[in-house]
Design a protein around this motif. Structure first.
Motif, mmCIF file in Angstrom:
data_model
loop_
_atom_site.group_PDB
_atom_site.id
_atom_site.type_symbol
_atom_site.label_atom_id
_atom_site.label_comp_id
_atom_site.label_asym_id
_atom_site.label_seq_id
_atom_site.Cartn_x
_atom_site.Cartn_y
_atom_site.Cartn_z
ATOM 1 N N CYS A 7 25.935 1.442 -41.391
ATOM 2 C CA CYS A 7 25.225 0.699 -42.429
ATOM 3 C C CYS A 7 25.920 0.863 -43.778
ATOM 4 O O CYS A 7 26.178 1.989 -44.215
ATOM 5 N N ALA A 31 20.908 4.066 -38.539
ATOM 6 C CA ALA A 31 22.325 4.191 -38.866
ATOM 7 C C ALA A 31 22.978 5.350 -38.127
ATOM 8 O O ALA A 31 22.477 6.476 -38.152
ATOM 9 N N TYR A 245 17.521 -3.821 -47.047
ATOM 10 C CA TYR A 245 17.655 -2.671 -46.146
ATOM 11 C C TYR A 245 16.315 -2.183 -45.611
ATOM 12 O O TYR A 245 16.238 -1.684 -44.484
#
Length: 258
Positions: A7, A31, A245
């Motif tokens: 990420c 991630a 995000y």
């Protein structure tokens, strides 16, 4: 090998780390690692090496971007010494976006940066340090030999599984490759991206969907991540969630664990 989701986080343009820490915390469930850009979009940001160290302090794995645009040989060596002192071991070397002010520092290319890192095993200053892993970025086109000798590659963002698979079939390479997946947050972002990277083809249907529903870009990116994972053709993805995000983490976590 497990499928990695690397990420990209938005580095701070102010001398504070609160937003970086928040991104790391939110994305940590999806991630495998975090990529820290280096003054991307031509804007000055905190050192990617310093932010990579912050990621590691929070328990994450980091990949620090270094661009050749802003460095000469002395500045590059300074960054490598700093990284070795901090224990930052992975780098993605890039050319760098056009600066918003000023000119290139000059003197370095991505190829030269990789060659200098490879020569560190003969450098007394780096004796006893862990060797760096270094990667490069490639478009969906033929690969020069020097890129094939990187430790890993990040493929330029695209928006269809077919284009990624066609490139992999036509240009096989032995090193791990991470496919670039980006969240398109708005039609205006799509226009800016197309103007900046002319060979990126954003489907008009996706732009229309985002105009109707702001979450469509997040859904499309998550769907592509899963399709790439299921294809088995890539070691992972380089996921750019931009400002979305939180939505990406919330939507992707249950999909990856299903």
């Amino acid at each position: 090998m497990s499928f990695e989701v690397v990420c990209e986080i938005e580095p701070p343009v102010r001398p504070e780390l609160m937003r970086v820490r928040h991104q790391i915390g939110v994305l940590s469930e999806v991630a495998s690692a975090f990529l820290i850009p280096d003054s991307h979009l031509g804007r000055a940001t905190l050192s990617s090496v310093a932010v990579a160290h912050e990621v590691q302090v929070m328990g994450g794995r980091s990949i620090a971007c270094l661009n050749s645009r802003d460095r000469n040989a002395l500045g590059f060596r300074r960054d490598l010494l700093t990284a070795a002192a901090y224990g930052v071991q992975e780098f993605l070397f890039v050319h760098g976006d056009k600066p918003s002010t000023g000119d290139r520092a000059g003197g370095l290319t991505v190829r030269a940066m990789i060659e200098q890192v490879r020569a560190l095993n003969q450098d007394p200053a780096f004796a006893g340090t862990t060797p760096f892993r270094v990667g490069a970025v490639t478009g969906l086109r033929p690969l020069p030999q020097w890129k094939r000798e990187a430790d890993f590659l990040f493929a330029q963002i695209a928006f269809s599984l077919e284009s990624f698979l066609r490139w992999r079939d036509e240009h096989p390479v032995d090193v791990p490759v991470h496919a670039g997946v980006m969240v398109i947050a708005s039609p205006s972002m799509a226009q800016r991206l197309s103007a900046t990277i002319p060979d990126v083809d954003i489907p008009p249907s996706l732009v229309d969907a985002i105009a109707r529903d702001r979450s469509a870009g997040v859904q499309a990116a998550c769907d592509l991540v899963l399709a790439l994972r299921d294809s088995g053709a890539f070691a992972g993805v380089h996921l750019v969630p931009v400002t979305r995000y939180r939505e990406v983490a919330a939507r992707l976590e249950p999909l990856l664990t299903a």
